[in-house]
Scaffold this motif. Structure first.
Motif, mmCIF file in Angstrom:
data_model
loop_
_atom_site.group_PDB
_atom_site.id
_atom_site.type_symbol
_atom_site.label_atom_id
_atom_site.label_comp_id
_atom_site.label_asym_id
_atom_site.label_seq_id
_atom_site.Cartn_x
_atom_site.Cartn_y
_atom_site.Cartn_z
ATOM 1 N N SER A 75 0.812 -1.222 0.000
ATOM 2 C CA SER A 75 0.000 0.000 0.000
ATOM 3 C C SER A 75 0.847 1.274 0.000
ATOM 4 N N PHE A 76 2.166 1.183 0.249
ATOM 5 C CA PHE A 76 2.953 2.413 0.236
ATOM 6 C C PHE A 76 4.291 2.296 -0.506
ATOM 7 N N ILE A 77 4.764 1.095 -0.790
ATOM 8 C CA ILE A 77 6.055 0.985 -1.477
ATOM 9 C C ILE A 77 6.007 1.534 -2.909
ATOM 10 N N PRO A 78 4.937 1.297 -3.670
ATOM 11 C CA PRO A 78 4.900 1.894 -5.017
ATOM 12 C C PRO A 78 5.096 3.420 -5.001
ATOM 13 N N LEU A 79 4.438 4.116 -4.070
ATOM 14 C CA LEU A 79 4.603 5.562 -3.977
ATOM 15 C C LEU A 79 6.013 5.924 -3.486
ATOM 16 N N GLU A 81 8.594 4.303 -4.132
ATOM 17 C CA GLU A 81 9.489 4.102 -5.278
ATOM 18 C C GLU A 81 9.392 5.271 -6.259
ATOM 19 N N GLU A 82 8.158 5.694 -6.543
ATOM 20 C CA GLU A 82 7.957 6.815 -7.474
ATOM 21 C C GLU A 82 8.633 8.081 -6.989
ATOM 22 N N THR A 83 8.607 8.304 -5.686
ATOM 23 C CA THR A 83 9.133 9.544 -5.128
ATOM 24 C C THR A 83 10.613 9.435 -4.760
ATOM 25 N N GLY A 84 11.167 8.237 -4.860
ATOM 26 C CA GLY A 84 12.563 8.047 -4.486
ATOM 27 C C GLY A 84 12.762 7.853 -2.989
ATOM 28 N N PRO A 116 13.829 -2.213 -7.086
ATOM 29 C CA PRO A 116 14.557 -1.909 -8.325
ATOM 30 C C PRO A 116 15.155 -0.504 -8.304
ATOM 31 N N VAL A 117 14.490 0.411 -7.600
ATOM 32 C CA VAL A 117 14.983 1.793 -7.510
ATOM 33 C C VAL A 117 16.312 1.838 -6.753
ATOM 34 N N GLN A 118 16.440 1.029 -5.714
ATOM 35 C CA GLN A 118 17.714 0.958 -4.988
ATOM 36 C C GLN A 118 18.810 0.357 -5.881
ATOM 37 N N LEU A 119 18.415 -0.669 -6.609
ATOM 38 C CA LEU A 119 19.377 -1.367 -7.463
ATOM 39 C C LEU A 119 19.850 -0.490 -8.625
ATOM 40 N N ALA A 120 19.018 0.485 -9.004
ATOM 41 C CA ALA A 120 19.342 1.350 -10.139
ATOM 42 C C ALA A 120 20.522 2.271 -9.828
#
Ligand code: C2E
Ligand code: CA
Ligand code: CA
Ligand code: CA
Length: 276
Positions: A75-79, A81-84, A116-120
């Motif tokens: 419920s909150f990880i997608p957001l 991720e979007e916001t960094g 994936p954002v961390q891995l990027a």
């Protein structure tokens, strides 16, 4: 088109605004949550087969929201991720998980989910892992990082380089939710994984569904050939376990053995086992 758009716009405005406002509010709250200490980790046991010994725990993030109550990561990880914001949150998770591991017997590992954002951002991730390990003083081999196939799709060369560095550092790498993404088999050959976690959608219909049985059989066989450990996720029944044992699955995780639980309960579980 603009005039037409304006007319239509007006009709949908109230609903849009409400959604946008809810999102903005959640984003602001996410920012605060880290400072206010509203996050905590639950730990779900990982067991080896056939002896059913606890060999580690997967750390799973929870948010105790002041008004909405306990919030699950979906419920909150997608957001985040979007916001960094997942970067600082993920760093906190790594530190906290490695710190908690210090209280467990030396053979118990901690598994941490990576976005994936961390891995990027490879260099930032390596610093984050280094910092968490240094703060805990524990060997890198006790830390396992869980990465989904979808995370591998972004910038393959850089990701591969990052994974190699982590591996050289001694951290263990697990491919999460195996079977739900694309070109999984190729990834297993190219990337330096130690473990594959079979997604629970394949475990759910064991042992009766022929296709699930065939897939689990094939994945365990392939991983055996490649020298990889296999963990089956979402094991809920003795029947599922019996089938996995027939297939020589190496590790299991699921409600049958233990739900994600607070750190104190996880600690009691491993201490109790050590005393027996
Ligand atoms: P996941 O990595 O696949 O984690 C396993 C999920 O399955 C967990 O949900 C766990 O509570 C649930 N589960 C465990 N055993 C069973 C079972 O026997 N039956 C069923 N039906 N479910 C079971 P949870 O805790 O809600 O986490 C959902 C997802 O959120 C995780 O899926 C993971 O992708 C993500 N996540 C959790 N913590 C973190 C984190 O710290 N960082 C990041 N980036 N993602 C996280
Ligand atoms: Ca996972
Ligand atoms: Ca998983
Ligand atoms: Ca999942």
């Amino acid at each position: 088109a603009k005039a037409e758009g304006r007319g239509r716009h007006r009709v949908f405005e109230p609903a849009m605004n409400t959604r946008m406002q809810a999102r903005l509010a959640l984003e602001a709250e996410l920012r605060r949550a880290l400072e206010e200490g509203e996050f905590h980790l639950l730990f779900q046991p990982l067991l080896s087969l056939p002896d059913r010994q606890v060999v580690g725990f997967e750390a799973l993030l929870r948010w105790r929201h002041p008004r909405h109550g306990l919030m699950a990561p979906d419920s909150f990880i997608p957001l985040a991720e979007e916001t960094g914001l997942i970067v600082p949150i993920g760093h906190w998770v790594l530190r906290e998980a490695c710190r908690e591991m210090r209280r467990w017997p030396g053979h118990c590992r901690v598994a941490v989910n990576l976005s994936p954002v961390q891995l990027a951002d490879g260099p930032a991730l390596l610093r984050s892992v280094e910092d968490a390990l240094a703060a805990s003083g524990e060997p890198a081999g006790r830390l396992e990082l869980e990465i989904t196939e979808s995370a591998m799709l972004r910038g393959t060369e850089e990701v591969l380089d990052t994974l190699r560095r982590l591996k050289e550092r001694g951290v263990r790498l697990a491919m999460d939710d195996f079977g739900t993404g694309y070109s999984s088999l190729g990834y297993l050959r190219t990337f330096p994984f130690d473990k594959v976690k079979i997604d629970r959608s394949f475990v759910r219909d064991l042992p009766h569904d022929g296709e699930s049985r065939a897939i689990v059989h094939a994945v365990i066989g392939l991983c055996g050939t490649l020298g990889l450990t296999v963990t089956a996720e979402g094991v809920e029944t003795e029947e599922q376990l019996a089938q996995l044992q027939r297939e020589n699955c190496s590790e299991v995780q699921g409600y049958l053995f233990g739900a994600p639980q607070p750190a104190e309960e996880a600690l009691r579980l491993v201490r109790g086992a050590a005393a027996r």
